[in-house]
Design an enzyme around this catalytic site. Structure first.
Site, mmCIF file in Angstrom:
data_model
loop_
_atom_site.group_PDB
_atom_site.id
_atom_site.type_symbol
_atom_site.label_atom_id
_atom_site.label_comp_id
_atom_site.label_asym_id
_atom_site.label_seq_id
_atom_site.Cartn_x
_atom_site.Cartn_y
_atom_site.Cartn_z
ATOM 1 N N HIS A 5 7.771 -0.512 1.923
ATOM 2 C CA HIS A 5 7.229 -1.685 1.254
ATOM 3 C C HIS A 5 6.377 -2.524 2.202
ATOM 4 O O HIS A 5 6.415 -2.327 3.404
ATOM 5 C CB HIS A 5 8.348 -2.563 0.665
ATOM 6 C CG HIS A 5 9.244 -3.164 1.698
ATOM 7 N ND1 HIS A 5 10.448 -2.614 2.044
ATOM 8 C CD2 HIS A 5 9.113 -4.273 2.465
ATOM 9 C CE1 HIS A 5 11.021 -3.353 2.973
ATOM 10 N NE2 HIS A 5 10.235 -4.368 3.253
ATOM 11 N N ARG A 9 5.262 -13.464 2.145
ATOM 12 C CA ARG A 9 5.994 -14.691 1.839
ATOM 13 C C ARG A 9 5.236 -15.447 0.759
ATOM 14 O O ARG A 9 4.002 -15.531 0.814
ATOM 15 C CB ARG A 9 6.124 -15.553 3.088
ATOM 16 C CG ARG A 9 7.071 -14.958 4.097
ATOM 17 C CD ARG A 9 7.175 -15.833 5.350
ATOM 18 N NE ARG A 9 8.052 -15.207 6.309
ATOM 19 C CZ ARG A 9 7.654 -14.313 7.211
ATOM 20 N NH1 ARG A 9 6.380 -13.964 7.278
ATOM 21 N NH2 ARG A 9 8.513 -13.779 8.038
ATOM 22 N N GLU A 61 7.251 -6.418 -1.516
ATOM 23 C CA GLU A 61 8.404 -7.309 -1.422
ATOM 24 C C GLU A 61 7.897 -8.740 -1.328
ATOM 25 O O GLU A 61 7.162 -9.088 -0.409
ATOM 26 C CB GLU A 61 9.231 -6.979 -0.188
ATOM 27 C CG GLU A 61 10.368 -7.958 0.060
ATOM 28 C CD GLU A 61 11.026 -7.766 1.417
ATOM 29 O OE1 GLU A 61 11.487 -8.777 1.980
ATOM 30 O OE2 GLU A 61 11.064 -6.628 1.920
ATOM 31 N N HIS A 79 -4.739 -6.996 4.027
ATOM 32 C CA HIS A 79 -4.728 -6.974 2.565
ATOM 33 C C HIS A 79 -3.814 -5.867 2.052
ATOM 34 O O HIS A 79 -3.437 -4.965 2.788
ATOM 35 C CB HIS A 79 -6.145 -6.800 2.018
ATOM 36 C CG HIS A 79 -6.773 -5.488 2.381
ATOM 37 N ND1 HIS A 79 -7.568 -5.341 3.494
ATOM 38 C CD2 HIS A 79 -6.718 -4.266 1.799
ATOM 39 C CE1 HIS A 79 -7.974 -4.082 3.576
ATOM 40 N NE2 HIS A 79 -7.474 -3.410 2.564
ATOM 41 N N GLU A 122 -7.150 -5.710 -2.330
ATOM 42 C CA GLU A 122 -8.296 -4.830 -2.525
ATOM 43 C C GLU A 122 -8.010 -3.942 -3.726
ATOM 44 O O GLU A 122 -6.945 -3.325 -3.813
ATOM 45 C CB GLU A 122 -8.523 -3.970 -1.284
ATOM 46 C CG GLU A 122 -9.692 -3.024 -1.414
ATOM 47 C CD GLU A 122 -9.880 -2.161 -0.168
ATOM 48 O OE1 GLU A 122 -11.006 -1.678 0.027
ATOM 49 O OE2 GLU A 122 -8.906 -1.975 0.587
#
Length: 144
Positions: A5, A9, A61, A79, A122
């Site tokens: 993953h 935040r 996540e 990104h 993207e």
């Protein structure tokens, strides 16, 4: 080795989940940690999902710290990238929901948008589409 993953935040989990749902991701699982005062929310594309509640093949996540924190733009993060079936339809759906297309898909192949927390996303067309209006003449907005 297996990719699991990418964690970002977020200040407003609901707004961020709505954004990723516009891209087609769905919530896979959620964990609340009262002692640590945070929530982890895992999202995945339907193609990557396993059984309900199980880890998907690839996930985003979202980490929400319950105590208020200011997050900068996250430009040092880079990104996230997603392959989409129709970049024009995806960008139109995002625009209709009020999302700014920072780098329009003028070439029929690539676009950039930002999450509510300013993380760059993207979008890459699966294959190539012919350049089309209004995208070919749409200018960049901000940075990505």
């Amino acid at each position: 080795m297996k990719y699991l993953h990418t964690m970002i935040r977020v200040a407003d989990p609901a707004a961020t989940i709505r954004f990723f749902e516009l891209l087609g991701l769905r919530e896979v699982r959620r964990m609340e940690n009262e002692a640590g005062r945070f929530t982890l929310i895992f999202l995945a594309a339907p193609e990557d999902m396993a059984a309900p509640g199980e880890r998907a093949r690839a996930e985003v996540e979202l980490t929400h710290n319950w105590d208020p924190e200011e997050y900068d733009e996250g430009r040092n993060f880079g990104h996230l990238a997603f392959r989409v079936d129709d970049i024009y339809a995806t960008c139109q759906r995002l625009m209709d929901a009020g999302v700014t297309i920072n780098r329009p898909p003028r070439d029929g192949h690539m676009a950039f948008v930002r999450t509510p927390d300013n993380i760059s996303i993207e979008l890459l067309q699966d294959g190539r589409l012919e350049p089309a209006e209004p995208w070919t003449s749409m200018p960049n907005t901000g940075h990505w």
